[in-house]
Design a protein around this motif. Structure first.
Motif, PDB file in Angstrom:
ATOM      1  N   TRP A   7       0.864  -1.190   0.000  1.00 14.11           N
ATOM      2  CA  TRP A   7       0.000   0.000   0.000  1.00 14.11           C
ATOM      3  C   TRP A   7       0.890   1.225   0.000  1.00 14.11           C
ATOM      4  O   TRP A   7       2.060   1.156   0.400  1.00 14.11           O
ATOM      5  CB  TRP A   7      -0.876  -0.005   1.242  1.00 14.11           C
TER       6      TRP A   7
ATOM      7  N   SER B  18       0.522   5.595   0.963  1.00 16.80           N
ATOM      8  CA  SER B  18      -0.378   6.627   1.475  1.00 16.80           C
ATOM      9  C   SER B  18       0.311   7.979   1.416  1.00 16.80           C
ATOM     10  O   SER B  18       1.540   8.082   1.394  1.00 16.80           O
ATOM     11  CB  SER B  18      -0.812   6.319   2.906  1.00 16.80           C
TER      12      SER B  18
ATOM     13  N   TRP C 218      -3.676  -4.709  -6.897  1.00 17.72           N
ATOM     14  CA  TRP C 218      -2.998  -3.466  -6.548  1.00 17.72           C
ATOM     15  C   TRP C 218      -1.705  -3.310  -7.340  1.00 17.72           C
ATOM     16  O   TRP C 218      -1.394  -2.233  -7.836  1.00 17.72           O
ATOM     17  CB  TRP C 218      -2.714  -3.453  -5.047  1.00 17.72           C
TER      18      TRP C 218
END
Length: 253
Positions: free
Chosen positions: A12, A14, A130
């Motif tokens: 991930w 951010s 992803w």
């Protein structure tokens, strides 16, 4: 999918932001992202590319006195264990571990000051989807690539005998991290055998795959961002809030 099946790999990214609406408008224009609310409240958003969740934005830079920056998160079986390993090896724990449903997260820094995160629990976006929809890879710019590889390898269980761990190799002047057949991270520090460069401010750089690098660069400038460098299939950009990222042509994947 749990983090146990892809442990040690980035899962991930951010972004901290001062102005959520302006940040959303910038990345919608430059990368074509759409947005949805996050479970964490009004100060958070999730970016969608091809209907796949690809990144998070948190309007907490001012509230938490944090720098505006992109941060990669690595999948780990235990956030507590990862934080303990970081601290044992001279790194620091900035935030957490915190419960952030559907998992737990911590924001950390390696011993040279490069910021990264760890994520324990159900992945926000299925890892294979992803990887296809989001970054090409992440790259650590640091003073000593081999020292950094040792640090992260010990924290994230790289190159161990555990099934599913990431492989680490030295290729083309960089330390390269692979998960299966995918290059998921690179660590660089300059020429082989050169002394560590004291002028480098260690940081992780996120590379997003795009169809047209030049168009992204011009669009970034039109929406208040800037182009730090541009060379053919790659450009380093800064968004309107000051966060740095790279766009890389999909042809290079």
């Amino acid at each position: 999918m749990s983090t146990h099946s892809v442990f040690g790999a980035p899962c991930w990214v951010s972004l901290t932001s001062r102005d959520l609406e302006a940040t959303q408008a910038f990345y919608s224009a430059v990368l074509g992202w759409r947005w949805r609310p996050a479970r964490l409240g009004d100060r958070f958003r999730v970016a969608l590319a091809q209907n796949v969740p690809v990144a998070g934005i948190a309007a907490v830079a001012s509230m938490w006195q944090m720098a505006v920056a992109w941060t990669p998160y690595f999948a780990v079986p235990s956030a507590d264990d990862a934080v303990a390993r970081v601290q044992e090896r001279g790194g620091t724990a900035a935030v957490g571990p915190l419960s952030l449903p559907p998992g737990r997260a911590a924001l950390l820094a390696d011993r040279d000051g490069a910021t990264f995160g760890v994520w324990e629990g159900e992945l926000i976006s299925q890892w294979e989807n992803w990887r296809r929809a989001a970054p090409t890879f992440i790259r650590l710019h640091t003073r000593d690539a081999f020292d950094a590889a040792m640090f992260y390898g010990e924290v994230l269980d790289w190159a161990t005998e555990r099934a599913g761990c990431c492989e680490v190799r030295y290729e083309g002047g960089e330390v390269v991290l692979r998960s299966g057949d995918d290059v998921v991270a690179r660590i660089e520090s300059g020429a082989l055998g050169a002394a560590p460069d004291p002028t480098i401010r260690p940081h992780w750089q996120v590379h997003f795959a795009v169809a047209d690098v030049a168009e992204c660069a011009r669009t970034a400038e039109l929406h208040g961002g800037s182009v730090l460098s541009e060379a053919g299939d790659e450009a380093v950009l800064r968004d309107a809030d000051g966060a740095q990222f790279t766009v890389t042509s999909r042809r290079r994947r």
